[in-house]
Structure formats: structure tokens, C-alpha cells
Design a protein around this motif. Structure first.
Motif, PDB file in Angstrom:
ATOM      1  N   ALA A 205      -7.899   0.288   2.842  1.00  0.00           N
ATOM      2  CA  ALA A 205      -6.845  -0.552   3.399  1.00  0.00           C
ATOM      3  C   ALA A 205      -5.518   0.199   3.452  1.00  0.00           C
ATOM      4  O   ALA A 205      -4.765   0.088   4.429  1.00  0.00           O
ATOM      5  N   ALA A 206      -5.224   0.971   2.424  1.00  0.00           N
ATOM      6  CA  ALA A 206      -3.983   1.754   2.401  1.00  0.00           C
ATOM      7  C   ALA A 206      -3.947   2.762   3.539  1.00  0.00           C
ATOM      8  O   ALA A 206      -2.915   2.969   4.188  1.00  0.00           O
ATOM      9  N   SER A 207      -5.091   3.387   3.814  1.00  0.00           N
ATOM     10  CA  SER A 207      -5.167   4.344   4.908  1.00  0.00           C
ATOM     11  C   SER A 207      -4.908   3.662   6.251  1.00  0.00           C
ATOM     12  O   SER A 207      -4.132   4.150   7.078  1.00  0.00           O
TER      13      SER A 207
ATOM     14  N   PHE B 227       0.811  -1.210   0.000  1.00  0.00           N
ATOM     15  CA  PHE B 227       0.000   0.000   0.000  1.00  0.00           C
ATOM     16  C   PHE B 227       0.849   1.267   0.000  1.00  0.00           C
ATOM     17  O   PHE B 227       0.523   2.252  -0.655  1.00  0.00           O
ATOM     18  N   LEU B 228       1.964   1.244   0.720  1.00  0.00           N
ATOM     19  CA  LEU B 228       2.776   2.446   0.846  1.00  0.00           C
ATOM     20  C   LEU B 228       3.644   2.722  -0.374  1.00  0.00           C
ATOM     21  O   LEU B 228       4.350   3.723  -0.422  1.00  0.00           O
TER      22      LEU B 228
ATOM     23  N   PHE C 255     -13.766  -2.554  -5.386  1.00  0.00           N
ATOM     24  CA  PHE C 255     -12.374  -2.918  -5.126  1.00  0.00           C
ATOM     25  C   PHE C 255     -11.548  -1.672  -4.829  1.00  0.00           C
ATOM     26  O   PHE C 255     -10.724  -1.652  -3.909  1.00  0.00           O
ATOM     27  N   GLY C 256     -11.761  -0.607  -5.631  1.00  0.00           N
ATOM     28  CA  GLY C 256     -11.006   0.623  -5.423  1.00  0.00           C
ATOM     29  C   GLY C 256     -11.257   1.230  -4.058  1.00  0.00           C
ATOM     30  O   GLY C 256     -10.336   1.708  -3.388  1.00  0.00           O
ATOM     31  N   LYS C 257     -12.502   1.234  -3.630  1.00  0.00           N
ATOM     32  CA  LYS C 257     -12.834   1.773  -2.312  1.00  0.00           C
ATOM     33  C   LYS C 257     -12.125   0.994  -1.213  1.00  0.00           C
ATOM     34  O   LYS C 257     -11.526   1.571  -0.304  1.00  0.00           O
ATOM     35  N   ALA C 258     -12.182  -0.340  -1.309  1.00  0.00           N
ATOM     36  CA  ALA C 258     -11.554  -1.174  -0.283  1.00  0.00           C
ATOM     37  C   ALA C 258     -10.036  -1.006  -0.294  1.00  0.00           C
ATOM     38  O   ALA C 258      -9.395  -0.958   0.760  1.00  0.00           O
ATOM     39  N   MET C 259      -9.450  -0.890  -1.474  1.00  0.00           N
ATOM     40  CA  MET C 259      -8.001  -0.754  -1.584  1.00  0.00           C
ATOM     41  C   MET C 259      -7.521   0.541  -0.935  1.00  0.00           C
ATOM     42  O   MET C 259      -6.534   0.553  -0.181  1.00  0.00           O
TER      43      MET C 259
ATOM     44  N   PRO D 276       5.688 -10.075   7.105  1.00  0.00           N
ATOM     45  CA  PRO D 276       5.664  -8.977   6.133  1.00  0.00           C
ATOM     46  C   PRO D 276       6.675  -7.893   6.509  1.00  0.00           C
ATOM     47  O   PRO D 276       6.826  -7.572   7.681  1.00  0.00           O
ATOM     48  N   PRO D 277       7.376  -7.333   5.531  1.00  0.00           N
ATOM     49  CA  PRO D 277       8.334  -6.263   5.828  1.00  0.00           C
ATOM     50  C   PRO D 277       7.704  -4.877   5.815  1.00  0.00           C
ATOM     51  O   PRO D 277       8.404  -3.880   5.693  1.00  0.00           O
ATOM     52  N   TYR D 278       6.376  -4.808   5.920  1.00  0.00           N
ATOM     53  CA  TYR D 278       5.671  -3.532   5.945  1.00  0.00           C
ATOM     54  C   TYR D 278       4.365  -3.723   6.705  1.00  0.00           C
ATOM     55  O   TYR D 278       3.900  -4.857   6.909  1.00  0.00           O
ATOM     56  N   PRO D 279       3.731  -2.649   7.158  1.00  0.00           N
ATOM     57  CA  PRO D 279       2.550  -2.777   8.017  1.00  0.00           C
ATOM     58  C   PRO D 279       1.306  -3.239   7.270  1.00  0.00           C
ATOM     59  O   PRO D 279       1.197  -3.121   6.051  1.00  0.00           O
ATOM     60  N   GLY D 280       0.355  -3.774   8.029  1.00  0.00           N
ATOM     61  CA  GLY D 280      -0.920  -4.201   7.472  1.00  0.00           C
ATOM     62  C   GLY D 280      -2.064  -3.381   8.026  1.00  0.00           C
ATOM     63  O   GLY D 280      -1.861  -2.407   8.754  1.00  0.00           O
TER      64      GLY D 280
END
Length: 262
Positions: A128-130, A73-74, A121-125, A191-195
Motif C-alpha cells: 500500500a505504501a508503494s 504511508f509516506l 499485514f506487513g506485506k499489505a502495508m 485526506p491531506p496525502y495520497p492513497g
């Protein structure tokens, strides 16, 4: 983004504790990347996964040079939804390469949803990124080499919808089916990044950085953040930049994400 690090035996390869939230069969992808990255050329058809940590694409063409790519996401920038008068809705944006991702630079991408579902899908993505950005720990683990042969068939929690109040934003009514169990593989690496879920275990791997270049890339990734006031962008400031802003509340409604129809 990383190339060809997220597939195994014709299926998807995810990290330990990572969960698949949405599975969509019938996606078409196009890329505009550095000319030297030949794997990005041409239209790609396959499956797309929205997980608790990233978006993953698996190609349906076993001969394609790009068998998989993942977009944490980042690493996303300028994500937008397009609703053309003719043709399928699609999501577009830019993506930055991640350390040890088999390529370097920046690319543009488009996701075409041939069977509908682009808006959901776009809304959820974006949501999730936020969440992933807000949950970034003070000291995220370092990036490390992608898994090799050290993986196994994922247990059901990895691909079964959580269906609890925390995940109420996931459009399970639009995407009701889970991917086939025999196509989901998991590595023991975290994972090497946050969820998206702050309650998830976030173990620290012991593998050191490979070199100074990777250390600088890790530092930049660790300082990435999402700004709710500018919801289409994700930022990876340099070490001397200001700290991420405070988050006053939940991200804006999806009506603010949508662009006007042509």
C-alpha cells in the motif's frame, strides 16, 4: 504521524473517501519517542486499521493518554518484519511526525500481532505504501487542522472490502472480518496525502496553511516518495533535492521484504 486525531466515540475517525482495507483486533504497540511526548510511554493494546491512506491505531484503554495515532504511508521509515523464535511476530519501523499532528520529531514503533497475521499485514502495508507513493499527485492538498466535531457515521463502503482486481493484494482470507459499523466515523475533510487508488476522488480543500513552519512541513511531505529498489525506506527530501525516480514496475515480492528468522 499524528496523535489523538483519529478516534471518535470509542471508534476510528477516517477522512472522506478513505477506506478500511484490514481490521485487526488484538494488536500491541510500543513506542520510543521524544521524552517530552508522555503519551507514547508504555505498551498500548487495541485495534489496528490498514486503510487506503495510512495505518491507524485505536487504544482499548479509554484512560490512556494516547487514544489514537495515525501513520500516513509516506511518514514511515525502515519498516521491517521480525520473526523471533519465541514470542509473537512483529513489525518495527520509524515514523516522522506530520504537520498539525500534536507532536514533533521522530519515533520508533513496534506492532505485535498476538493472534498471528504479522506477515500478511506487513506485506499489505508495504505494498500500500508503494502504491500511495506512486499515486502522489503533482499538487497535493495542504495539511489542515484535524476535524473537530464535524463527523458522522461512515457509510458501508468505508469499511466493506472492495474485493476487486485492483485490491487483489489485500489478504482478506487472513483478515476476513470488518470492524463493527457503529465504530466507524468519517469527516467531510479529504485526506491531506495520497492513497493507494489513483481512481479515488482527491478534492482540494480551501483551508490555507496556518503559518510558515507548516508550509515548510507541507513542502517536505509533498516531495516524499518510495523507492522500490530500497523497499524498507520512505524518503522526504528537501526542496533542493532531486525529484523522485521513475518506477519501472510493481514492487518486489514479499520474500524480499522478510528478514531471516532468529
Amino acid at each position: 504521524m499524528s496523535l489523538n486525531n483519529s478516534h471518535a466515540h470509542g471508534g476510528v475517525l477516517i477522512y472522506a473517501s478513505e477506506r478500511i482495507l484490514i481490521y485487526y483486533d488484538g494488536i500491541e504497540m510500543t513506542f520510543e519517542g521524544p521524552p517530552s511526548i508522555t503519551q507514547m510511554k508504555g505498551k498500548k493494546k487495541g485495534r489496528i486499521y490498514l486503510t487506503t491512506h495510512r495505518v491507524i491505531f485505536n487504544s482499548q484503554d479509554t484512560k490512556d493518554q494516547m487514544q489514537s495515532f495515525s501513520i500516513p504511508f509516506l511518514c514511515m521509515r525502515e519498516v521491517e518484519l521480525e520473526q523471533p523464535v519465541f514470542g509473537a511476530n512483529f513489525i518495527k519501523g520509524r515514523v516522522k511526525s506530520e504537520p498539525l499532528g500534536n507532536w514533533e520529531g521522530e519515533a520508533k514503533f513496534r506492532m505485535y500481532f498476538t493472534h498471528g497475521g504479522a506477515i500478511e499485514f506487513g506485506k499489505a502495508m508495504l505494498h500500500a505504501a508503494s502504491l500511495a507513493s506512486r499515486n502522489r499527485p503533482p499538487n497535493p492538498p495542504p495539511y489542515y487542522a484535524p476535524p473537530g466535531a464535524d463527523y458522522y457515521a461512515a457509510p458501508p463502503p468505508a469499511y466493506e472490502p472492495p474485493r476487486n482486481s485492483y485490491y487483489s493484494w489485500v489478504p482478506y482470507d487472513t483478515f476476513p472480518t470488518a470492524p463493527p459499523a457503529q465504530t466507524i466515523y468519517m469527516t467531510q475533510a479529504p485526506p491531506p496525502y495520497p492513497g493507494v487508488d489513483p481512481n479515488m476522488a482527491y478534492p482540494q480543500p480551501s483551508a490555507p496553511m496556518a503559518n510558515g513552519h507548516d508550509a515548510k512541513a507541507q513542502e517536505a511531505a509533498a516531495s516524499a516518495y518510495y523507492d522500490p529498489s530500497n523497499q524498507h525506506n520512505f524518503y522526504a527530501p528537501a526542496a533542493h533535492d532531486m525529484a523522485p525516480p521513475a518506477y519501472p514496475g510493481p514492487p518486489p515480492s514479499y520474500s524480499e521484504y522478510e528478514k531471516k528468522s532468529n
